[in-house]
Design an enzyme around this catalytic site. Structure first.
Site, short mmCIF file in Angstrom:
data_model
loop_
_atom_site.label_atom_id
_atom_site.label_comp_id
_atom_site.label_asym_id
_atom_site.label_seq_id
_atom_site.Cartn_x
_atom_site.Cartn_y
_atom_site.Cartn_z
N HIS A 262 5.88 -7.92 2.60
CA HIS A 262 6.17 -6.13 2.24
C HIS A 262 6.76 -5.78 1.57
O HIS A 262 7.78 -6.23 1.07
CB HIS A 262 6.46 -5.90 3.34
CG HIS A 262 6.77 -4.47 3.73
ND1 HIS A 262 5.49 -3.54 3.97
CD2 HIS A 262 7.53 -4.41 3.64
CE1 HIS A 262 5.73 -2.44 4.03
NE2 HIS A 262 7.78 -2.67 4.35
N ASP A 264 8.05 -2.91 -0.47
CA ASP A 264 7.96 -0.84 -0.69
C ASP A 264 7.69 -0.79 -1.92
O ASP A 264 8.36 -0.92 -2.69
CB ASP A 264 9.40 -1.13 0.11
CG ASP A 264 9.14 -0.49 1.50
OD1 ASP A 264 9.10 -0.61 2.04
OD2 ASP A 264 10.94 -1.87 2.15
N ASP A 374 5.50 -1.04 8.55
CA ASP A 374 6.90 -0.11 8.86
C ASP A 374 6.22 0.67 8.66
O ASP A 374 7.63 1.56 8.96
CB ASP A 374 7.25 -0.59 6.83
CG ASP A 374 8.89 -0.55 7.11
OD1 ASP A 374 9.31 -0.88 8.00
OD2 ASP A 374 9.26 -0.75 6.46
N HIS A 578 6.02 5.43 2.76
CA HIS A 578 7.07 6.23 3.42
C HIS A 578 8.18 5.29 3.48
O HIS A 578 9.17 5.62 4.39
CB HIS A 578 6.70 4.90 5.39
CG HIS A 578 6.61 3.42 4.30
ND1 HIS A 578 5.99 2.17 4.11
CD2 HIS A 578 8.06 3.01 4.75
CE1 HIS A 578 5.96 1.22 5.27
NE2 HIS A 578 7.71 1.17 4.34
#
Length: 1006
Positions: A262, A264, A374, A578
């Site tokens: 993951h 970001d 997330d 996000h």
């Protein structure tokens, strides 16, 4: 037998820590190291390789915040190491507990070929297995000295989050830079002991299996000569063979491991650093796929794939090969893992359009799943969008973070506002950074809520947040857990393979209706107000640009800006990630976002202006262009005409101080404090403001959550409130307005309250020069309405929430999201509060104990916060907001007024009226997009939905000759099952819509 369990377990820990792990590299020689520090921003690879470095020794400090240093490491493999496995150990000064959150590197060969990424859990580079001895080693490391923002003592304000304020103090000390022999037998012994030790710790103390493992561990430790670990490692491993080969019981939980990192797209690092994080991670994962035939890696976010393609073509070639082999899997089908609460209807749709189209164009891959591990909660309109994009599954993990209520399912069907259901999975491992620890695997099996009807769950496996991905140690552990007694079984699988198995074994799972509300991170609906305003403004400018460019293309031969619109959409979608749109990134990210939104606005306004001038033609007739989906001032939706004028507003002094605004529809009293003490609906003979209360009330709260400053607002913030009722000035302004000025703390607010002629709408324009710290500013409207629920707009419709707190689930929603409006009503009469750029709000109710004992329902809009982490200067400065109170509003009025405040009219002089390209004959049918088809065919695409929550029959009329009509998905592909959904008769198209149904039509031009 005496109970020696604690003794053996303690022995295992110490022997592993102090003897076995240190024996992994029994022989080593130092490498020669030199460094060149790139000035300013990162340089191209060829420049970094060609630079002349200076010698540097282990222990030396290096790396200014956000800097790039190019290390050159050279050495010779000793001839006596012939036949052994040799690796370079390149430790840039890592803290192994911070993968993804500190310095990282990408290793290159001298010819510029990428080798692999370096991070705290991945410090090795394979030189040979075996080596011949005497090999010359020369490697280059592009090292990023990203500062640690989230440290062991978290949430401490820091100025390291922006290049402009971070300073130049070196962040790291160069550590071990060696050539070393890897003892692979010891390496495997470490993994054996870790797996059985971690499994043992999770089994019941009275379990025979636990004691079998304990005895085997004890025997293995007895076999180790602590002064010759390498020489005795194989003997120790043989003592563990039996317990590691015992198969799992038939009823064991089954885990589908998906290699994962993951990443970001921005958070505690800027966008430009994510470009490099993705390159490092994909380099590692493609290398690992070559070494591990069972391993499968999935990566979401088409934007990140595009970064690799555009910035690291040498890595992209390896990625494309791995995708073709079916091992490196595009996942999710979205442009980024966006927030899903705040993006508007079209933006949420375009996340899937651009994401899915990228994977189709580049690889011919169609994604079945939305992959959002997330994201901070999920809006109730999302299931319909997922389905309309041609997908059918959703994965997330984040709801497990909720503070109050534990979600009752792990696999279920999620039903959205229109009735669409999506098969959804929450991994019970409760992390998107699974590392194959025994505690994680055991937790997934114990925690799984669907026992008895299902036995499959998914585990995203690899270091994430800042990237890194899966390690060879995780793969080795998974191999040992493939079929092991006492453990869940672990198999590497693609997301699609998992979902197909899960759906087949559980075809009738439970259903969850409505939003998936995260009981955490509620303040992300308010933090970084200018980022949120930039998003809202960009969404509506994109609507205008597409509408007027398409209209001008059909009517006037205007060149439709396909490429520009595609590029701008992708920019806006990226910033809905996000941790960007929610306001939870470092200062650098939001500083760049503000500049980006300004550029986007300028470019889109240029497109709109050019298209409108092409439509208006030469002339001096005043025209109003109306981009809203409803008629306004006599101008039809999507058309241009001379505006109608109707009525006037009178401003008179109010007895006792203040002013009265009256336009014949509403009479609004503003007292000497600048507060709205009455908003009287004349036709309905109905007061809006609750008795004894006042609207337009600014309220200030302390705001210091227990953790996650930019993310969280904790419920106790309500315990203390200051009503800002002192006014520096309350004066009539511009004939139909009242101007109110207040000072508080170090801040100042200027408001202009306007009652528009002929409208049942009190507009409130608020300018705040904000210089508070750890405060929360709200704007309150207490209204005299008895309502047990209220409506707030979401994608392609609205969603009802209770105003009461009967249960812990309702009480936990003390801060929620809306798009353009909040609406509450009694039968026959209601009130709307609309906005142009705010999302967070709360609605509470009290029963009055005096007078009429009626109900006061208070709507409060969240304006500003001032958290100090991760951006210590969050929201400081001048902000402007527009809101309106709409008394007597039904849900249709709320929808219409929400669009109106977000799409102000544009005035152009020209030759004459411009008819709409597409129009609908029912207000309940809201057109969200009019554009030309993405394939360049010239077909007109129109997207619309039922917006009032009821069934509707409507007729759409095209303002051009139509040769054919197709119902399509979001990607503008025909939907065979929808052939009977419309009836076309020339340029008139009859449609039937169920509540909140979304529909896309493709109109072929004759």
């Amino acid at each position: 037998m005496h109970d020696d369990r604690n003794l053996v377990e303690a022995r295992l820990k110490r022997v592993l820590d102090e003897r076995v792990r240190p024996a992994l590299y029994p022989e080593s020689v130092p490498l020669d190291v030199a460094v060149w520090n790139a000035p300013g921003e990162p340089v191209p690879v060829e420049e970094g390789l060609a630079a002349e470095p200076e010698p540097i020794e282990a222990g030396a400090r290096w790396g200014a915040p956000w800097g790039t240093s190019w290390f050159r490491v050279t050495g010779t493999v000793p001839k006596e190491w012939a036949g052994k496995t040799v690796e370079a150990i390149l430790d840039l000064g890592f803290d192994e507990n911070m993968p993804g959150f500190q310095c990282e590197g990408l290793v290159y060969r001298p010819d510029g070929t990428p080798v692999k990424g370096l991070n705290p859990r991945n410090q090795w580079v394979r030189i040979g297995a075996p080596v011949a001895g005497g090999e010359e080693v020369r490697l280059h490391v592009e090292a990023a000295s990203n500062p640690v923002i989230l440290d062991y003592h978290p949430f401490v304000p820091t100025h390291l989050g922006d290049q402009d304020t971070a300073g130049s103090e070196p962040q790291y000390r160069l550590a071990r830079m060696d050539l070393a022999v890897l003892d692979e037998t010891v390496w495997n012994l470490v993994l054996d002991l870790e797996v059985v030790g971690e499994l043992m710790a999770e089994l019941p103390v009275d379990s025979p299996r636990r004691w079998e493992i304990l005895r085997a561990v004890d025997a293995a430790l007895d076999a180790i000569d602590l002064q010759d670990v390498g020489g005795t490692a194989q003997a120790a491993r043989s003592r563990l063979t039996e317990v590691l080969s015992a198969p799992a019981v038939p009823s064991a939980h089954r885990i589908s491991a998906v290699g994962h990192a993951h990443i970001d797209s921005a958070w505690l690092w800027p966008l430009r650093e994510t470009v490099r994080k993705v390159a490092r991670t994909t380099s590692n994962m493609t290398a690992l796929l070559e070494d591990e035939p069972d391993f499968v890696f999935a990566m979401s976010q088409a934007q990140q794939w595009a970064w690799v393609r555009d910035h690291r073509p040498e890595v992209w070639a390896r990625v494309k090969k791995a995708v073709a082999d079916g091992r490196f899997v595009p996942a999710g089908g979205m442009w980024v893992e966006s927030d899903t609460n705040m993006p508007g209807s079209e933006a949420m749709a375009r996340q899937f359009v651009h994401g899915k189209r990228f994977f189709l164009d580049e690889f011919g891959v169609e994604n079945d799943e939305a992959w959002l591990p997330d994201t901070f909660g999920f809006a109730a309109g999302l299931p319909q969008i997922i389905k309309a994009a041609g997908a059918k599954y959703l994965l997330t993990q984040k709801i497990s973070w909720s503070q109050t209520n534990k979600f009752p399912h792990h696999t279920f069907r999620w039903e959205g506002i229109d009735g669409t259901r999506i098969f959804t999975h929450f991994p019970p491992v409760d992390t998107y950074n699974c590392s194959m620890k025994g505690s994680e695997i055991a937790h997934a099996a114990r925690n799984f809520k669907d026992k008895g009807v299902a036995r499959h769950s998914l585990a995203p496996t690899g270091w994430g947040d800042g990237g890194g991905g899966t390690t060879r140690e995780m793969i080795a552990k998974a191999a040992r857990l493939r079929d092991l007694e006492g453990s869940a079984t672990v198999t590497w699988e693609t997301p699609r393979a998992f979902f197909e198995k899960a759906e087949a074994e559980n075809p009738q799972p439970p259903v969850w209706v409505g939003e998936l509300y995260l009981e955490l991170h509620r303040a992300t609906l308010t933090s970084q107000a200018k980022t949120k305003q930039g998003n809202r403004r960009s969404e509506h400018l994109l609507r205008e640009a597409e509408l007027w460019a398409a209209t001008a293309a059909v009517r006037a031969g205007f060149p439709y800006p396909y490429e520009d619109l595609d590029r701008i959409w992708k920019t806006v979608l990226l910033h809905q990630f996000h941790d960007i749109l929610p306001g939870s990134s470092i200062a650098w990210v939001h500083r760049e976002a503000r500049a980006t939104y300004d550029r986007v606005a300028a470019e889109l306004n240029g497109i709109v202006d050019a298209a409108q001038r092409a439509l208006a033609g030469e002339g001096d007739t005043p025209l109003v262009f109306n981009a809203a989906p409803h008629t306004r001032a006599g101008v039809p939706a999507g058309a241009a005409a001379a505006p109608a004028t109707d009525g006037r507003t009178e401003v008179t002094p109010r007895a006792g101080g203040g002013h009265v605004l009256d336009n014949g529809l509403l009479r609004v009293e503003i007292d000497g404090r600048g507060l709205v003490v009455s908003a009287y609906d004349i036709a309905a003979d109905r007061e809006t403001i609750a008795p004894g209360a006042a609207g337009n009330l600014l309220q200030l709260h302390p705001d210091f959550p227990n953790m996650w400053d930019a993310w969280d607002v904790d419920e106790f913030y309500r315990n203390t409130v200051t009503d800002l009722t002192d006014a520096d000035e309350v004066a009539a302004d511009d004939g139909a307005s009242v101007r109110v000025v207040r000072s508080f703390g170090s801040s100042r607010v200027t408001q202009v309250l306007t009652l528009a002629p002929g409208e049942r709408r009190l507009e409130v324009d608020t300018e705040v020069d904000w210089h508070e710290t750890e405060k929360f500013l709200k704007l309150a409207f207490p209204v005299d309405v008895h309502a047990e629920r209220y409506a707030s707009e979401t994608q392609f419709g609205h969603f009802h929430r209770p105003t009461h707190t009967n249960t812990s689930w309702e009480a936990a929603k003390f801060e929620a999201c809306n798009h353009r409006f909040v609406h509450l009503a009694e039968p026959g009469w209601g009130v709307a509060v609309v906005n142009d750029s705010t999302y967070g709000h709360d609605v509470t109710r009290t029963v009055r104990t005096e007078g009429d004992a009626g109900t006061t329902t208070t709507v409060r809009v969240s304006l500003l916060r001032a958290p100090r982490f991760p951006d210590p200067e969050t929201d400081q400065g001048v902000h402007r907001f527009r809101h309106a109170l709409v008394p007597g509003a039904d849900i249709g009025d709320a929808v219409r007024e929400g669009w109106r405040i977000n799409l102000p009219e544009r005035r152009v002089t020209g030759a004459g009226e411009v008819a709409p390209l597409v129009s609908a004959d029912r207000d309940a049918v809201v057109v969200t997009a009019v554009k030309l088809a993405d394939d360049g065919s010239g077909d007109v695409v129109v997207r619309f939905h039922e917006a009032h929550g009821g069934r509707v029959r409507a007729t759409l009329t095209a303002g051009f000759p139509v040769a054919g009509v197709e119902v399509t998905d979001l990607l503008e592909r025909p939907l065979a099952e929808a052939e009977d959904a419309v009836v076309a008769d020339g340029d008139r198209i009859a449609v039937r819509l169920r509540p909140f149904q979304l529909m896309t039509l493709r109109l072929k031009r004759a």
